[in-house]
Write a protein that holds these residues in place. Structure first.
Motif, PDB file in Angstrom:
ATOM      1  N   VAL A  18      15.736  51.558 103.819  1.00  0.00           N
ATOM      2  CA  VAL A  18      15.567  51.638 105.278  1.00  0.00           C
ATOM      3  C   VAL A  18      16.651  52.372 105.957  1.00  0.00           C
ATOM      4  O   VAL A  18      17.499  52.912 105.510  1.00  0.00           O
ATOM      5  CB  VAL A  18      15.502  49.930 105.689  1.00  0.00           C
ATOM      6  N   ALA A  19      16.063  52.622 107.396  1.00  0.00           N
ATOM      7  CA  ALA A  19      17.111  53.439 108.282  1.00  0.00           C
ATOM      8  C   ALA A  19      18.334  52.615 108.207  1.00  0.00           C
ATOM      9  O   ALA A  19      18.520  51.392 108.578  1.00  0.00           O
ATOM     10  CB  ALA A  19      16.479  53.481 109.577  1.00  0.00           C
ATOM     11  N   PRO A  20      19.530  53.171 107.990  1.00  0.00           N
ATOM     12  CA  PRO A  20      21.024  52.633 108.185  1.00  0.00           C
ATOM     13  C   PRO A  20      21.436  52.789 109.655  1.00  0.00           C
ATOM     14  O   PRO A  20      22.388  52.110 109.699  1.00  0.00           O
ATOM     15  CB  PRO A  20      21.742  53.508 106.985  1.00  0.00           C
ATOM     16  N   LEU A  21      20.548  53.379 110.364  1.00  0.00           N
ATOM     17  CA  LEU A  21      21.177  53.790 111.829  1.00  0.00           C
ATOM     18  C   LEU A  21      19.856  53.638 112.713  1.00  0.00           C
ATOM     19  O   LEU A  21      18.718  54.136 112.208  1.00  0.00           O
ATOM     20  CB  LEU A  21      21.877  55.055 111.958  1.00  0.00           C
ATOM     21  N   ILE A  47      20.152  61.078 110.977  1.00  0.00           N
ATOM     22  CA  ILE A  47      19.477  60.163 112.253  1.00  0.00           C
ATOM     23  C   ILE A  47      20.787  60.661 113.072  1.00  0.00           C
ATOM     24  O   ILE A  47      21.840  60.769 112.848  1.00  0.00           O
ATOM     25  CB  ILE A  47      19.686  58.977 111.675  1.00  0.00           C
ATOM     26  N   GLN A  48      20.095  61.052 114.410  1.00  0.00           N
ATOM     27  CA  GLN A  48      20.941  61.202 115.398  1.00  0.00           C
ATOM     28  C   GLN A  48      21.214  59.781 116.102  1.00  0.00           C
ATOM     29  O   GLN A  48      20.367  59.410 116.947  1.00  0.00           O
ATOM     30  CB  GLN A  48      20.409  62.260 116.674  1.00  0.00           C
ATOM     31  N   PRO A  49      22.229  59.145 115.705  1.00  0.00           N
ATOM     32  CA  PRO A  49      22.575  57.737 116.238  1.00  0.00           C
ATOM     33  C   PRO A  49      22.254  57.487 117.666  1.00  0.00           C
ATOM     34  O   PRO A  49      22.862  58.259 118.558  1.00  0.00           O
ATOM     35  CB  PRO A  49      23.810  57.375 115.551  1.00  0.00           C
ATOM     36  N   ASP A  50      21.761  56.122 118.304  1.00  0.00           N
ATOM     37  CA  ASP A  50      22.130  56.140 119.595  1.00  0.00           C
ATOM     38  C   ASP A  50      22.820  54.469 119.649  1.00  0.00           C
ATOM     39  O   ASP A  50      22.745  54.199 121.065  1.00  0.00           O
ATOM     40  CB  ASP A  50      20.599  55.906 120.389  1.00  0.00           C
ATOM     41  N   GLU A  51      23.518  54.324 118.724  1.00  0.00           N
ATOM     42  CA  GLU A  51      24.361  52.943 118.668  1.00  0.00           C
ATOM     43  C   GLU A  51      25.083  53.393 117.800  1.00  0.00           C
ATOM     44  O   GLU A  51      25.036  53.982 116.509  1.00  0.00           O
ATOM     45  CB  GLU A  51      23.723  51.795 118.843  1.00  0.00           C
ATOM     46  N   GLY A  52      26.465  52.604 117.630  1.00  0.00           N
ATOM     47  CA  GLY A  52      27.664  52.636 116.769  1.00  0.00           C
ATOM     48  C   GLY A  52      27.583  51.787 115.592  1.00  0.00           C
ATOM     49  O   GLY A  52      28.416  50.878 115.715  1.00  0.00           O
ATOM     50  N   LYS A  53      26.522  51.754 114.815  1.00  0.00           N
ATOM     51  CA  LYS A  53      26.449  50.665 113.959  1.00  0.00           C
ATOM     52  C   LYS A  53      25.521  51.040 112.693  1.00  0.00           C
ATOM     53  O   LYS A  53      24.343  52.066 112.845  1.00  0.00           O
ATOM     54  CB  LYS A  53      25.709  49.488 114.194  1.00  0.00           C
ATOM     55  N   GLY A 111      20.119  46.088 105.543  1.00  0.00           N
ATOM     56  CA  GLY A 111      20.164  45.537 106.656  1.00  0.00           C
ATOM     57  C   GLY A 111      21.887  44.942 106.960  1.00  0.00           C
ATOM     58  O   GLY A 111      22.137  44.702 108.092  1.00  0.00           O
ATOM     59  N   ASP A 112      22.411  44.620 105.957  1.00  0.00           N
ATOM     60  CA  ASP A 112      23.678  44.053 106.124  1.00  0.00           C
ATOM     61  C   ASP A 112      24.656  45.230 106.733  1.00  0.00           C
ATOM     62  O   ASP A 112      24.673  46.371 106.418  1.00  0.00           O
ATOM     63  CB  ASP A 112      24.459  43.847 104.824  1.00  0.00           C
ATOM     64  N   LEU A 113      25.464  44.669 107.619  1.00  0.00           N
ATOM     65  CA  LEU A 113      26.452  45.533 108.471  1.00  0.00           C
ATOM     66  C   LEU A 113      27.413  46.186 107.669  1.00  0.00           C
ATOM     67  O   LEU A 113      28.140  45.577 106.682  1.00  0.00           O
ATOM     68  CB  LEU A 113      27.054  44.840 109.427  1.00  0.00           C
ATOM     69  N   LEU A 114      27.683  47.763 107.509  1.00  0.00           N
ATOM     70  CA  LEU A 114      28.646  48.353 106.889  1.00  0.00           C
ATOM     71  C   LEU A 114      29.753  48.885 107.567  1.00  0.00           C
ATOM     72  O   LEU A 114      30.755  48.615 107.313  1.00  0.00           O
ATOM     73  CB  LEU A 114      27.814  49.530 106.232  1.00  0.00           C
ATOM     74  N   ILE A 115      29.514  49.622 108.730  1.00  0.00           N
ATOM     75  CA  ILE A 115      30.352  50.340 109.526  1.00  0.00           C
ATOM     76  C   ILE A 115      29.991  50.292 110.957  1.00  0.00           C
ATOM     77  O   ILE A 115      28.861  50.475 111.510  1.00  0.00           O
ATOM     78  CB  ILE A 115      30.576  51.549 109.155  1.00  0.00           C
ATOM     79  N   THR A 116      30.960  49.769 111.777  1.00  0.00           N
ATOM     80  CA  THR A 116      30.773  50.035 113.449  1.00  0.00           C
ATOM     81  C   THR A 116      31.601  51.076 113.926  1.00  0.00           C
ATOM     82  O   THR A 116      32.590  51.456 113.271  1.00  0.00           O
ATOM     83  CB  THR A 116      30.848  48.837 114.240  1.00  0.00           C
ATOM     84  N   PHE A 117      31.120  51.645 114.755  1.00  0.00           N
ATOM     85  CA  PHE A 117      32.150  52.960 115.281  1.00  0.00           C
ATOM     86  C   PHE A 117      31.771  53.161 116.900  1.00  0.00           C
ATOM     87  O   PHE A 117      30.803  52.776 117.463  1.00  0.00           O
ATOM     88  CB  PHE A 117      31.574  54.161 114.487  1.00  0.00           C
ATOM     89  N   ASP A 118      32.423  53.735 117.341  1.00  0.00           N
ATOM     90  CA  ASP A 118      32.741  54.041 118.813  1.00  0.00           C
ATOM     91  C   ASP A 118      31.925  55.432 118.881  1.00  0.00           C
ATOM     92  O   ASP A 118      32.520  56.553 118.775  1.00  0.00           O
ATOM     93  CB  ASP A 118      34.147  54.258 119.338  1.00  0.00           C
ATOM     94  N   LEU A 119      30.567  55.203 119.312  1.00  0.00           N
ATOM     95  CA  LEU A 119      29.702  56.383 119.285  1.00  0.00           C
ATOM     96  C   LEU A 119      30.224  57.465 120.355  1.00  0.00           C
ATOM     97  O   LEU A 119      30.299  58.727 120.148  1.00  0.00           O
ATOM     98  CB  LEU A 119      28.027  56.093 119.906  1.00  0.00           C
ATOM     99  N   ALA A 154      17.747  50.645 112.959  1.00  0.00           N
ATOM    100  CA  ALA A 154      18.427  50.239 111.678  1.00  0.00           C
ATOM    101  C   ALA A 154      18.210  48.888 111.123  1.00  0.00           C
ATOM    102  O   ALA A 154      17.814  47.880 111.929  1.00  0.00           O
ATOM    103  CB  ALA A 154      20.157  50.189 112.249  1.00  0.00           C
ATOM    104  N   GLY A 155      17.679  48.973 109.837  1.00  0.00           N
ATOM    105  CA  GLY A 155      17.418  48.092 109.162  1.00  0.00           C
ATOM    106  C   GLY A 155      15.944  47.459 109.212  1.00  0.00           C
ATOM    107  O   GLY A 155      15.539  46.524 108.446  1.00  0.00           O
ATOM    108  N   GLN A 156      15.134  47.951 109.942  1.00  0.00           N
ATOM    109  CA  GLN A 156      13.832  47.697 110.371  1.00  0.00           C
ATOM    110  C   GLN A 156      12.627  48.734 110.044  1.00  0.00           C
ATOM    111  O   GLN A 156      11.659  48.427 109.440  1.00  0.00           O
ATOM    112  CB  GLN A 156      13.695  47.452 111.658  1.00  0.00           C
ATOM    113  N   HIS A 157      13.027  49.922 109.956  1.00  0.00           N
ATOM    114  CA  HIS A 157      12.005  51.040 109.721  1.00  0.00           C
ATOM    115  C   HIS A 157      12.297  51.531 108.269  1.00  0.00           C
ATOM    116  O   HIS A 157      13.389  51.869 107.918  1.00  0.00           O
ATOM    117  CB  HIS A 157      12.031  52.205 110.700  1.00  0.00           C
ATOM    118  N   ASP A 158      11.372  51.618 107.494  1.00  0.00           N
ATOM    119  CA  ASP A 158      11.556  52.439 106.149  1.00  0.00           C
ATOM    120  C   ASP A 158      11.602  53.831 106.475  1.00  0.00           C
ATOM    121  O   ASP A 158      11.008  54.445 107.211  1.00  0.00           O
ATOM    122  CB  ASP A 158      10.063  52.153 105.453  1.00  0.00           C
ATOM    123  N   LEU A 159      12.469  54.463 105.678  1.00  0.00           N
ATOM    124  CA  LEU A 159      13.157  55.850 106.025  1.00  0.00           C
ATOM    125  C   LEU A 159      12.540  56.734 104.882  1.00  0.00           C
ATOM    126  O   LEU A 159      12.128  58.122 104.970  1.00  0.00           O
ATOM    127  CB  LEU A 159      14.473  55.982 106.220  1.00  0.00           C
TER     128      LEU A 159
END
Length: 166
Positions: A18-21, A47-53, A111-119, A154-159
């Motif tokens: 699943v998408a990790p971001l 993935i070009q992230p749009d949030e820091g998770k 879907g478990d949280l691994l890393i958060t970051f300041d985008l 993140a955690g919802q779409h198959d990638l």
């Protein structure tokens, strides 16, 4: 036959990541870093992230959290090793703006949280925020099939669908 009699579980022959971001899907070949775009580390997607998770793309075990917290490696139940590398040249940030929520040896579910970051900080200090998601032990995988989405959550779409070598 013995596996059935003695209750020995075989490894799955297929696996879906699943998408990790959350963000815009980018072909790995388009990542502006030859290590990733030329698949030197393995096949995958970015993935070009749009949030820091970043979340776990599969059920498995955390095999490495880089000391700078910009990347994490996971081994799936089928033995596939996945690297999530947040941004490009983020190692130079020395962990600034990154927080790991797991450690080596932790068991995770997709879907478990691994890393958060300041985008915003990554946008400011790194070469790019584009995040490669790479299968680092490709010899274990027979086929890597990308599931076509333009944008993922993140955690919802198959990638990616993987066929595992027997």
């Amino acid at each position: 036959m013995f596996k059935k009699w003695f209750g020995i579980k075989s490894k799955p022959s297929e696996e879906t990541l699943v998408a990790p971001l959350s963000g815009q899907v980018v072909r790995l070949e388009e990542v502006p870093d030859p290590t990733f775009s030329q698949k030197m580390m393995g096949d995958g997607i970015a993935i070009q992230p749009d949030e820091g998770k970043a979340v776990a793309p599969v059920d498995g075990e955390v095999v490495q959290v880089f000391h700078t917290k910009h990347a994490v490696g996971i081994r799936s139940k089928a033995g596939v090793e996945i690297l999530i590398h947040i941004g490009l040249d983020t190692v130079n940030m020395q962990g600034e703006g990154f927080e790991a929520h797991v450690k080596q040896g932790d068991k995770v579910k997709a879907g478990d949280l691994l890393i958060t970051f300041d985008l915003g900080l990554v946008e400011e200090k790194a070469a790019s925020t584009v995040t490669p998601v790479v299968i680092t032990n490709g010899g274990h995988v027979e086929n890597v099939q990308q599931i076509h989405h333009n944008k993922v959550t993140a955690g919802q779409h198959d990638l990616i669908k993987l066929k595992i070598k027997e």
